[in-house]
Design an enzyme around this catalytic site. Structure first.
Site, PDB file in Angstrom:
ATOM      1  N   ASP A  19      -3.189   1.032   8.533  1.00 28.63           N
ATOM      2  CA  ASP A  19      -2.247   0.802   9.683  1.00 28.63           C
ATOM      3  C   ASP A  19      -3.132   0.933  11.171  1.00 28.63           C
ATOM      4  O   ASP A  19      -3.113   0.243  11.972  1.00 28.63           O
ATOM      5  CB  ASP A  19      -1.093   1.475   9.905  1.00 28.63           C
ATOM      6  CG  ASP A  19      -0.027   0.538   8.734  1.00 28.63           C
ATOM      7  OD1 ASP A  19      -0.518  -0.477   8.306  1.00 28.63           O
ATOM      8  OD2 ASP A  19       0.959   1.323   8.582  1.00 28.63           O
TER       9      ASP A  19
ATOM     10  N   ARG B 243       4.067  -7.212   3.255  1.00 28.21           N
ATOM     11  CA  ARG B 243       5.125  -6.908   2.629  1.00 28.21           C
ATOM     12  C   ARG B 243       6.465  -7.456   2.726  1.00 28.21           C
ATOM     13  O   ARG B 243       7.210  -7.984   1.922  1.00 28.21           O
ATOM     14  CB  ARG B 243       5.169  -5.475   2.233  1.00 28.21           C
ATOM     15  CG  ARG B 243       5.783  -4.920   0.974  1.00 28.21           C
ATOM     16  CD  ARG B 243       5.527  -3.228   0.644  1.00 28.21           C
ATOM     17  NE  ARG B 243       4.898  -2.719   1.733  1.00 28.21           N
ATOM     18  CZ  ARG B 243       3.905  -2.407   1.770  1.00 28.21           C
ATOM     19  NH1 ARG B 243       2.971  -2.684   0.955  1.00 28.21           N
ATOM     20  NH2 ARG B 243       3.497  -1.733   3.024  1.00 28.21           N
TER      21      ARG B 243
ATOM     22  N   ASP C  31       1.355  -5.936  -5.369  1.00 27.58           N
ATOM     23  CA  ASP C  31       0.189  -5.082  -5.175  1.00 27.58           C
ATOM     24  C   ASP C  31      -0.414  -5.892  -3.766  1.00 27.58           C
ATOM     25  O   ASP C  31      -0.178  -6.853  -3.509  1.00 27.58           O
ATOM     26  CB  ASP C  31      -0.768  -5.603  -6.331  1.00 27.58           C
ATOM     27  CG  ASP C  31      -1.875  -4.681  -6.183  1.00 27.58           C
ATOM     28  OD1 ASP C  31      -1.869  -3.448  -5.916  1.00 27.58           O
ATOM     29  OD2 ASP C  31      -3.346  -4.979  -6.769  1.00 27.58           O
TER      30      ASP C  31
ATOM     31  N   PHE D 139       0.809   3.951   7.416  1.00 27.06           N
ATOM     32  CA  PHE D 139      -0.152   4.599   6.295  1.00 27.06           C
ATOM     33  C   PHE D 139      -1.246   3.585   6.077  1.00 27.06           C
ATOM     34  O   PHE D 139      -1.208   2.521   6.854  1.00 27.06           O
ATOM     35  CB  PHE D 139       1.022   4.838   4.985  1.00 27.06           C
ATOM     36  CG  PHE D 139       1.187   3.562   4.232  1.00 27.06           C
ATOM     37  CD1 PHE D 139       2.126   2.628   4.747  1.00 27.06           C
ATOM     38  CD2 PHE D 139       0.485   3.220   3.104  1.00 27.06           C
ATOM     39  CE1 PHE D 139       2.284   1.591   4.035  1.00 27.06           C
ATOM     40  CE2 PHE D 139       0.611   1.938   2.792  1.00 27.06           C
ATOM     41  CZ  PHE D 139       1.676   1.143   2.831  1.00 27.06           C
TER      42      PHE D 139
ATOM     43  N   ASN E  12       6.796   3.522  -8.012  1.00 24.51           N
ATOM     44  CA  ASN E  12       7.220   4.983  -7.793  1.00 24.51           C
ATOM     45  C   ASN E  12       7.398   5.073  -6.325  1.00 24.51           C
ATOM     46  O   ASN E  12       7.693   6.478  -6.073  1.00 24.51           O
ATOM     47  CB  ASN E  12       6.248   5.814  -8.382  1.00 24.51           C
ATOM     48  CG  ASN E  12       6.018   6.192  -9.933  1.00 24.51           C
ATOM     49  OD1 ASN E  12       6.940   5.877 -10.494  1.00 24.51           O
ATOM     50  ND2 ASN E  12       4.996   5.661 -10.587  1.00 24.51           N
ATOM     51  N   ASN E  13       7.470   4.163  -5.530  1.00 15.56           N
ATOM     52  CA  ASN E  13       7.838   4.486  -4.117  1.00 15.56           C
ATOM     53  C   ASN E  13       9.261   3.974  -3.897  1.00 15.56           C
ATOM     54  O   ASN E  13       9.777   3.040  -3.852  1.00 15.56           O
ATOM     55  CB  ASN E  13       6.795   3.389  -3.295  1.00 15.56           C
ATOM     56  CG  ASN E  13       6.911   3.425  -2.044  1.00 15.56           C
ATOM     57  OD1 ASN E  13       7.892   3.991  -1.490  1.00 15.56           O
ATOM     58  ND2 ASN E  13       5.924   3.309  -1.107  1.00 15.56           N
ATOM     59  N   ALA E  14      10.021   5.182  -3.778  1.00 21.18           N
ATOM     60  CA  ALA E  14      11.425   5.170  -3.594  1.00 21.18           C
ATOM     61  C   ALA E  14      11.744   4.337  -2.173  1.00 21.18           C
ATOM     62  O   ALA E  14      12.866   3.608  -2.241  1.00 21.18           O
ATOM     63  CB  ALA E  14      11.926   6.479  -3.554  1.00 21.18           C
ATOM     64  N   HIS E  15      11.183   4.431  -1.144  1.00 22.00           N
ATOM     65  CA  HIS E  15      11.258   3.568   0.035  1.00 22.00           C
ATOM     66  C   HIS E  15      11.231   2.184  -0.205  1.00 22.00           C
ATOM     67  O   HIS E  15      12.284   1.545   0.407  1.00 22.00           O
ATOM     68  CB  HIS E  15      10.176   4.162   1.035  1.00 22.00           C
ATOM     69  CG  HIS E  15      10.342   3.514   2.475  1.00 22.00           C
ATOM     70  ND1 HIS E  15      11.506   3.940   3.416  1.00 22.00           N
ATOM     71  CD2 HIS E  15       9.766   2.367   2.667  1.00 22.00           C
ATOM     72  CE1 HIS E  15      11.183   2.923   4.390  1.00 22.00           C
ATOM     73  NE2 HIS E  15      10.496   1.853   4.082  1.00 22.00           N
TER      74      HIS E  15
ATOM     75  N   LYS F 282       7.144  -3.363  12.359  1.00 26.82           N
ATOM     76  CA  LYS F 282       6.216  -3.742  11.309  1.00 26.82           C
ATOM     77  C   LYS F 282       6.757  -4.401  10.075  1.00 26.82           C
ATOM     78  O   LYS F 282       6.281  -5.473   9.745  1.00 26.82           O
ATOM     79  CB  LYS F 282       5.507  -2.588  10.944  1.00 26.82           C
ATOM     80  CG  LYS F 282       4.332  -2.760   9.746  1.00 26.82           C
ATOM     81  CD  LYS F 282       3.878  -1.511   9.102  1.00 26.82           C
ATOM     82  CE  LYS F 282       3.075  -1.895   7.802  1.00 26.82           C
ATOM     83  NZ  LYS F 282       2.728  -0.770   7.072  1.00 26.82           N
TER      84      LYS F 282
HETATM   85  P1  IMP Z   1      -0.245  -1.017  -2.761  1.00 25.89           P
HETATM   86  O1  IMP Z   1      -0.563  -2.001  -3.736  1.00 25.89           O
HETATM   87  O2  IMP Z   1       1.166  -1.121  -1.880  1.00 25.89           O
HETATM   88  O3  IMP Z   1      -0.225   0.434  -3.395  1.00 25.89           O
HETATM   89  O4  IMP Z   1      -1.358  -0.784  -1.501  1.00 25.89           O
HETATM   90  C1  IMP Z   1      -2.713  -0.557  -1.812  1.00 25.89           C
HETATM   91  C2  IMP Z   1      -3.307   0.056  -0.607  1.00 25.89           C
HETATM   92  O5  IMP Z   1      -3.303  -1.060   0.156  1.00 25.89           O
HETATM   93  C3  IMP Z   1      -2.617   1.297  -0.296  1.00 25.89           C
HETATM   94  O6  IMP Z   1      -3.146   2.402  -0.983  1.00 25.89           O
HETATM   95  C4  IMP Z   1      -3.157   1.334   1.334  1.00 25.89           C
HETATM   96  O7  IMP Z   1      -4.536   1.588   1.409  1.00 25.89           O
HETATM   97  C5  IMP Z   1      -3.390  -0.247   1.464  1.00 25.89           C
HETATM   98  N1  IMP Z   1      -2.162  -0.658   2.048  1.00 25.89           N
HETATM   99  C6  IMP Z   1      -0.911  -1.467   1.393  1.00 25.89           C
HETATM  100  N2  IMP Z   1       0.019  -1.774   2.372  1.00 25.89           N
HETATM  101  C7  IMP Z   1      -0.291  -1.403   3.581  1.00 25.89           C
HETATM  102  C8  IMP Z   1      -0.035  -1.514   4.688  1.00 25.89           C
HETATM  103  O8  IMP Z   1       1.419  -1.819   4.973  1.00 25.89           O
HETATM  104  N3  IMP Z   1      -0.433  -0.822   5.574  1.00 25.89           N
HETATM  105  C9  IMP Z   1      -1.628  -0.366   5.723  1.00 25.89           C
HETATM  106  N4  IMP Z   1      -2.269  -0.203   4.481  1.00 25.89           N
HETATM  107  C10 IMP Z   1      -1.716  -0.681   3.489  1.00 25.89           C
END
Ligand code: IMP
Length: 193
Positions: free
Chosen positions: A151, A177, A68, A148, A8-11, A171
């Protein structure tokens, strides 16, 4: 060729679309009228990414991928890992999550950690996974305003600044990612149906 990014992350969608150029049309959950929360109940990053991709494929019959991510800290046996988003509780509060990490590492000299992203892709009825990691260390206190999650307390290896002190471009170039997405993109560029 349409490919749904189960997020759901448009970015994130814009970023992948940009990297792929014209070969695939990246569509969102909204585009396939998927408004329900995707299940994410597995004990590993791999399991969760696969579970989300499987859910979309089974319910909407579209080629898709899901990601994930977790922060894995050596001295905490890989925690917060798959629990990164809700480490300090269901409120998913980044400040509280970071504070919990800093409290647990107090007086601990081993600050080694990595971010790890897993992407699960379902394409033409086959499953594939891609992984991206970045090693680094956990600071003693947060610094920086960008980004976020964790970081502000993560400094990638070979750098002096935390992820939150870097521009988004900087970054993304080195991040977990960014690396996982680049592997996915390379695979898709070479994919022959
Ligand atoms: P998601 O799987 O991308 O939703 O990431 C799960 C959780 O890992 C997020 O809610 C953040 O707490 C942490 N997280 C994921 N990617 C990053 C990042 O690039 N920097 C910092 N925290 C991250």
């Amino acid at each position: 060729m349409k490919l749904c990014f189960a997020t759901n992350n448009a970015h994130k969608i814009t970023e992948v679309q940009h990297l792929l150029g014209g070969k695939f049309d990246i569509i969102s959950l909204q585009d396939i009228d998927c408004t329900e929360e995707l299940p994410e109940t597995q004990p590993t990053l791999e399991g969760n990414a696969q579970q989300k991709a499987d859910f979309v494929y089974q319910h909407y019959q579209v080629d898709c991928f899901a990601d994930d991510t977790g922060l894995e800290i050596e001295a905490l046996n890989g925690e917060p890992g798959v629990d990164s988003a809700h480490y300090d509780g269901p409120e998913r509060n980044s400040q509280a999550n970071m504070q919990k990490v800093l409290d647990k590492l107090q007086n601990n000299h081993n600050r080694r950690a990595q971010f790890r992203t897993v992407i699960a892709l379902i394409l033409g009825g086959e499953s594939y996974t891609f992984e991206g990691t970045i090693s680094g260390s956990i600071t003693s206190k947060p610094s920086g305003q960008q980004g976020f999650g964790y970081d502000p307390i993560f400094i990638p290896e070979g750098y002096q600044q935390s992820f939150a002190e870097m521009s988004l471009e900087e970054k993304n170039r080195i991040s977990h990612r960014g690396r996982a997405v680049q592997k996915l993109v390379n695979f898709l560029h070479n994919y022959q149906k």
